[in-house]
Design a protein around this motif. Structure first.
Motif, mmCIF file in Angstrom:
data_model
loop_
_atom_site.group_PDB
_atom_site.id
_atom_site.type_symbol
_atom_site.label_atom_id
_atom_site.label_comp_id
_atom_site.label_asym_id
_atom_site.label_seq_id
_atom_site.Cartn_x
_atom_site.Cartn_y
_atom_site.Cartn_z
ATOM 1 N N THR A 180 0.842 -1.188 0.000
ATOM 2 C CA THR A 180 0.000 0.000 0.000
ATOM 3 C C THR A 180 0.884 1.247 0.000
ATOM 4 O O THR A 180 2.062 1.197 0.363
ATOM 5 N N PHE A 181 0.293 2.389 -0.384
ATOM 6 C CA PHE A 181 1.056 3.615 -0.567
ATOM 7 C C PHE A 181 0.486 4.734 0.307
ATOM 8 O O PHE A 181 -0.725 4.750 0.599
ATOM 9 N N GLN A 187 5.770 3.534 1.066
ATOM 10 C CA GLN A 187 5.078 2.295 0.687
ATOM 11 C C GLN A 187 5.206 1.298 1.837
ATOM 12 O O GLN A 187 6.244 1.217 2.489
ATOM 13 N N GLU A 245 -3.253 6.788 3.716
ATOM 14 C CA GLU A 245 -3.237 5.832 2.604
ATOM 15 C C GLU A 245 -3.852 6.453 1.353
ATOM 16 O O GLU A 245 -4.854 7.156 1.419
ATOM 17 N N GLN A 259 -4.462 5.728 -3.135
ATOM 18 C CA GLN A 259 -4.608 4.697 -4.158
ATOM 19 C C GLN A 259 -3.257 4.384 -4.796
ATOM 20 O O GLN A 259 -2.346 5.221 -4.812
ATOM 21 N N THR A 260 -3.147 3.178 -5.346
ATOM 22 C CA THR A 260 -1.921 2.772 -6.014
ATOM 23 C C THR A 260 -1.575 3.765 -7.120
ATOM 24 O O THR A 260 -2.427 4.097 -7.952
#
Length: 301
Positions: A131-132, A144, A297, A299-300
């Protein structure tokens, strides 16, 4: 660690003297809260004589004296919002026995052997999740997190045990070029946040340079202060920053960990005290979290 049902609860209840107490605290809430409640019960067992038995659905205190157990029950109620069940002994023995027989959590739980086999059989491609995170008002990733996959077990203790086994497999895969290619590809320009088992990095479990990276240890590792201090010192000597990951944001308010970063589920209400580095897990991101020092967090990319 949480253990299978004790075979001694009948013997313990039968042997309790008059004036004793049986107190049952159900297995509910986050693992860290359950561990604090268990520590309170074990202290009552020391002060009042008796023992704490670990059932699949909770912890049973069988005390020779009632007063310490009742005090522990009141403290647990303040911690969890719910008073544990209690029965005077020997009058309440039948009720306590009935509660013990039914002390099983919802859903069928695997045995420890079956759980270990399940963790060992996971394909490398299914061991982890990447996750980013961005900081402040930005949505541009700056970090990350490579974390072990959750099995979604109904028992927090078994889920924590599975995390330990999967973390160790993840570290082994990171150190093995043949397996590492099956893991999510890390972005070299982003800071690495890596989940570790309680003991940190085992000898020979090299994962590359830790410089600038953050090692997340499970909150349960704070239960052994000496071991935690040794693990923390070892990681910091290798260039890692150190943090704790908890399943409940309230842990920030009652666990002391000076200098440690924290990773907790996102909450609509900010904690009373912000650590130097806070990592919020999940979405949506509340307005209070969009500030320096708080990673949220995204989104990718």
């Amino acid at each position: 660690m949480f253990f299978p049902v004790s075979v001694d609860w009948r013997t313990a209840l039968a042997a309790a003297p008059a004036g004793g107490l049986a107190l049952f605290n159900p297995a509910r809430g986050p693992l860290a809260v359950r561990q604090v409640a268990r520590a309170l019960l074990e202290e009552a067992a020391v002060l009042g004589g008796g023992q704490v038995l670990h059932l699949p659905g909770g912890d049973l205190l069988v005390g020779a004296q009632a007063a310490p157990g009742l005090r522990a029950g009141q403290l647990i109620a303040e911690l969890t919002g719910k008073m544990p069940e209690s029965w005077p002994l020997p009058e309440g023995r039948a009720q306590a026995e009935a509660r013990c027989r039914n002390a099983s959590p919802a859903g069928e739980l695997p045995t420890l052997a079956a759980l270990e086999a399940r963790c060992a059989a996971l394909p490398v491609t299914e061991l982890s999740r990447l996750t980013f995170f961005a900081e402040g008002t930005s949505e541009r990733p700056v970090a990350q997190r490579l974390a072990p996959v959750s099995l979604g077990l109904p028992d927090p203790g078994l889920e924590a045990l599975a995390r330990e086994w999967i973390c160790r497999r993840l570290l082994a895969a990171l150190a093995d070029p043949a397996q590492r290619s099956a893991l999510p590809a890390l972005w070299p320009e982003l800071r690495l946040i890596l989940d570790l088992p309680q003991g940190g990095l085992s000898k020979g479990a090299a994962t590359g340079s830790g410089i600038g990276a953050l090692a997340l240890l499970p909150l349960v590792s704070r239960a052994d202060p000496a071991r935690f201090a040794s693990t923390e010192a070892s990681l910091r000597a290798a260039g890692w920053a150190v943090g704790l990951v908890a399943t409940d944001a309230r842990a920030l308010d009652w666990v002391e960990a000076p200098g440690a970063a924290w990773a907790v589920p996102v909450s609509a209400v900010p904690p009373r005290q912000l650590p130097a580095q806070l990592i919020l897990l999940g979405q949506p991101v509340p307005d209070w979290a969009r500030r320096p020092g708080v990673l949220h967090e995204v989104q990718t990319p």
